[in-house]
Motif scaffolding. Sequence first.
Motif, PDB file in Angstrom:
ATOM      1  N   LEU B 180       0.841  -1.204   0.000  1.00  0.00           N
ATOM      2  CA  LEU B 180       0.000   0.000   0.000  1.00  0.00           C
ATOM      3  C   LEU B 180       0.874   1.251   0.000  1.00  0.00           C
ATOM      4  CD1 LEU B 180      -2.848  -0.971   2.498  1.00  0.00           C
ATOM      5  CD2 LEU B 180      -2.843  -1.044   0.008  1.00  0.00           C
ATOM      6  N   ARG B 182       3.969   1.424  -1.256  1.00  0.00           N
ATOM      7  CA  ARG B 182       4.525   1.523  -2.617  1.00  0.00           C
ATOM      8  C   ARG B 182       3.485   2.123  -3.567  1.00  0.00           C
ATOM      9  NH1 ARG B 182       8.200   1.459  -0.443  1.00  0.00           N
ATOM     10  NH2 ARG B 182       9.710  -0.158   0.034  1.00  0.00           N
ATOM     11  N   MET B 183       2.238   1.698  -3.394  1.00  0.00           N
ATOM     12  CA  MET B 183       1.170   2.242  -4.229  1.00  0.00           C
ATOM     13  C   MET B 183       1.091   3.756  -4.054  1.00  0.00           C
ATOM     14  SD  MET B 183      -2.124   3.508  -4.000  1.00  0.00           S
ATOM     15  CE  MET B 183      -2.729   2.963  -2.402  1.00  0.00           C
ATOM     16  N   GLN B 185       3.388   5.778  -3.109  1.00  0.00           N
ATOM     17  CA  GLN B 185       4.548   6.412  -3.748  1.00  0.00           C
ATOM     18  C   GLN B 185       4.393   6.437  -5.267  1.00  0.00           C
ATOM     19  OE1 GLN B 185       7.555   3.829  -2.014  1.00  0.00           O
ATOM     20  NE2 GLN B 185       8.320   5.514  -0.770  1.00  0.00           N
ATOM     21  N   PHE B 187       1.831   6.707  -6.992  1.00  0.00           N
ATOM     22  CA  PHE B 187       0.894   7.738  -7.450  1.00  0.00           C
ATOM     23  C   PHE B 187       1.382   9.134  -7.097  1.00  0.00           C
ATOM     24  CE2 PHE B 187      -2.063   4.252  -7.983  1.00  0.00           C
ATOM     25  CZ  PHE B 187      -2.764   4.659  -9.112  1.00  0.00           C
ATOM     26  N   LEU B 189       2.022  10.430  -4.153  1.00  0.00           N
ATOM     27  CA  LEU B 189       1.504  11.050  -2.930  1.00  0.00           C
ATOM     28  C   LEU B 189       2.654  11.652  -2.132  1.00  0.00           C
ATOM     29  CD1 LEU B 189      -1.083   9.513  -3.673  1.00  0.00           C
ATOM     30  CD2 LEU B 189      -1.292   8.827  -1.312  1.00  0.00           C
ATOM     31  N   SER B 190       2.373  12.753  -1.454  1.00  0.00           N
ATOM     32  CA  SER B 190       3.417  13.368  -0.639  1.00  0.00           C
ATOM     33  C   SER B 190       3.679  12.490   0.583  1.00  0.00           C
ATOM     34  CB  SER B 190       2.971  14.751  -0.177  1.00  0.00           C
ATOM     35  OG  SER B 190       1.887  14.638   0.716  1.00  0.00           O
ATOM     36  N   SER B 193       1.002  12.795   3.136  1.00  0.00           N
ATOM     37  CA  SER B 193      -0.219  12.084   2.757  1.00  0.00           C
ATOM     38  C   SER B 193      -0.075  10.602   3.009  1.00  0.00           C
ATOM     39  CB  SER B 193      -0.515  12.298   1.268  1.00  0.00           C
ATOM     40  OG  SER B 193      -1.138  13.525   1.067  1.00  0.00           O
ATOM     41  N   LYS B 197      -2.659   9.062   5.478  1.00  0.00           N
ATOM     42  CA  LYS B 197      -3.763   8.332   4.851  1.00  0.00           C
ATOM     43  C   LYS B 197      -3.493   6.845   4.719  1.00  0.00           C
ATOM     44  CE  LYS B 197      -4.756  12.506   2.296  1.00  0.00           C
ATOM     45  NZ  LYS B 197      -4.513  13.185   1.008  1.00  0.00           N
ATOM     46  N   ILE B 198      -2.235   6.428   4.810  1.00  0.00           N
ATOM     47  CA  ILE B 198      -1.938   4.999   4.658  1.00  0.00           C
ATOM     48  C   ILE B 198      -1.337   4.424   5.935  1.00  0.00           C
ATOM     49  CG2 ILE B 198      -0.657   3.270   3.330  1.00  0.00           C
ATOM     50  CD1 ILE B 198      -0.831   5.146   0.922  1.00  0.00           C
ATOM     51  N   PRO B 201      -3.824   5.003   9.411  1.00  0.00           N
ATOM     52  CA  PRO B 201      -4.999   4.113   9.432  1.00  0.00           C
ATOM     53  C   PRO B 201      -4.607   2.646   9.454  1.00  0.00           C
ATOM     54  CG  PRO B 201      -5.213   5.764   7.697  1.00  0.00           C
ATOM     55  CD  PRO B 201      -3.822   5.887   8.233  1.00  0.00           C
ATOM     56  N   GLY B 202      -3.525   2.302   8.744  1.00  0.00           N
ATOM     57  CA  GLY B 202      -3.103   0.907   8.715  1.00  0.00           C
ATOM     58  C   GLY B 202      -2.584   0.430  10.062  1.00  0.00           C
TER      59      GLY B 202
END
Lengths: 255, 280
Positions: B180, B182-183, B185, B187, B189-190, B193, B197-198, B201-202
């Motif tokens: 998640l 890597r995903m 990164q 895209f 994302l800063s 973020s 956001k990852i 919550p994870g």
Amino acid sequence: MHLSLREVSHSYGATRVLEGISLEVPAGGILCIVGPSGCGKSTLLRLIGGLERPTAGDIVQVGTPPPGCLNPLTYVFQDFALLPWRSAQGNIRLVLEDHGLSRRRTREIIDDVLARTRLSEYRDVLPRNLSGGMKQRVAIARALAVNPAVMLMDEPLSALDAQTRELLMEDLVALWLRAPFTAVYVTHNLAEAVRLGHRVAVLSRRPGRLRELVSIDKPLEQRTRTDPDLAGIERHLWEIMRQQAEEADQELLDG
Amino acid sequence: MDESRRKAGPPPAAAGSRPATRPVPYRGGGFRPRRVGWVGPLVFAGLIALAEWGTRSGWIGALTLPRPSDVAATLWQMALSGRLWAHLAPSLARLGVGAALGVAAGVSVGLAIGLFTYVRAGLVPLVAALFPIPKIALLPLFVIWFGIDEASKYALIAFGTFTPTVVATYGAVDNVDRTLIRMGQSFGLSWGSIVRKIVIPGAMPGILSGLRISLAIAVILLVAAEMLGAEFGIGAFILEAGSLYDLEQLFAGVAILSLLGVAISFFIGLAERRLLHWRA
């Protein structure tokens, strides 16, 4: 914009994974990369998208990404990589949030990509309540949302069952016909490669070298599951792969 | 019933022409506790009823255990006279402030350990060194540093909740699915973020289950701190009752602590259901 790979080599420690790969990824077409397991095709994709740095060689973008492109090199992962705590639209919003788009524009993009992947009814559903095929469609919608210059697809259908794979392949063809995109599509499934690839690059066993580059001229919309021409190409690819796969298998046995 | 089962049983050596049949034994199930709301209260009620019956009938002596109804009456009188509130209010304030400080610091440090190589290298051994120290042994030191008043009690509770929270948080961050990240990164994302956001919550399931332990430790330390130097508070109240051998009052204080524990567990459960609704 297109991508150009020049003499790309990669090693993990003493293990050489890729050797001297030179390849063009022309705009507007799908390049499939196939090869025996462990030949470094997924590594090559990570190198192309900048998730890893090649040990030697260059990967360059030629030209500028199209206007409105938020993330030029965008992945679709084998295991979907959806955030389980966000709904379908929440997962798409995630990749738009950092770009300072207006609320209206964000909503327009989400509506558009959900409609293109036939997911409009499922916008508020959490990933755990979606089937495998739908999860991958959400991931594809997420990739489309950033309007990529090149889509990097890492075995996107491998986690799905055969029927779902067939349906999703048709979806991908329909998406491409509606709005042609550039893609690098890594797979070990030759049937997928001949159905979706404008060109198919065959890698040798480790260390992966470019064995052959096959062009398939038949337009995507005319390709079917039982097409004899495609079956011929698939057989040819399999002959190359078979030899490589056998040698790789032998090598593993020898240690 | 018994008869028919015997007939359907495994075939004897010299079975007849028809092969014997029997249902495939069920071997699945289990390992999946469900939520059953009524069992917990029933266990409490059963134990209290047993104590009540034992003390009334006489096989539990009056010095062994006070009668639960007397404890309840004591609690009720305390509530009417305002003494309950006079002791409970400062305790809740100490618990709230101390635990909030400790958990906030613990989650921050835990995140930093989970995210940064050098913070991890530097602080993990330090946390391992601090964790096993009985925090109560440091109370005299805290009294010197922060004074005899509230601040030393806040510090003790904060320090006690800090270390378990750190360990739970960085363990939880380590367990966040790397694909998640890597995903995120891939895209573009800063960093912020990705963390907000990852990663957070994870890590939330692990952080919340760590919180259960941290807050129980906070209650233990609260009482200990109040026993060592406080005029009001549940701990002071229990100490006073104990030194007078007033078992009803002692148990009234213990009952309040138990209720506090149940309340904390309830609120964490509520937070889990709200924050982790995405889990199956």
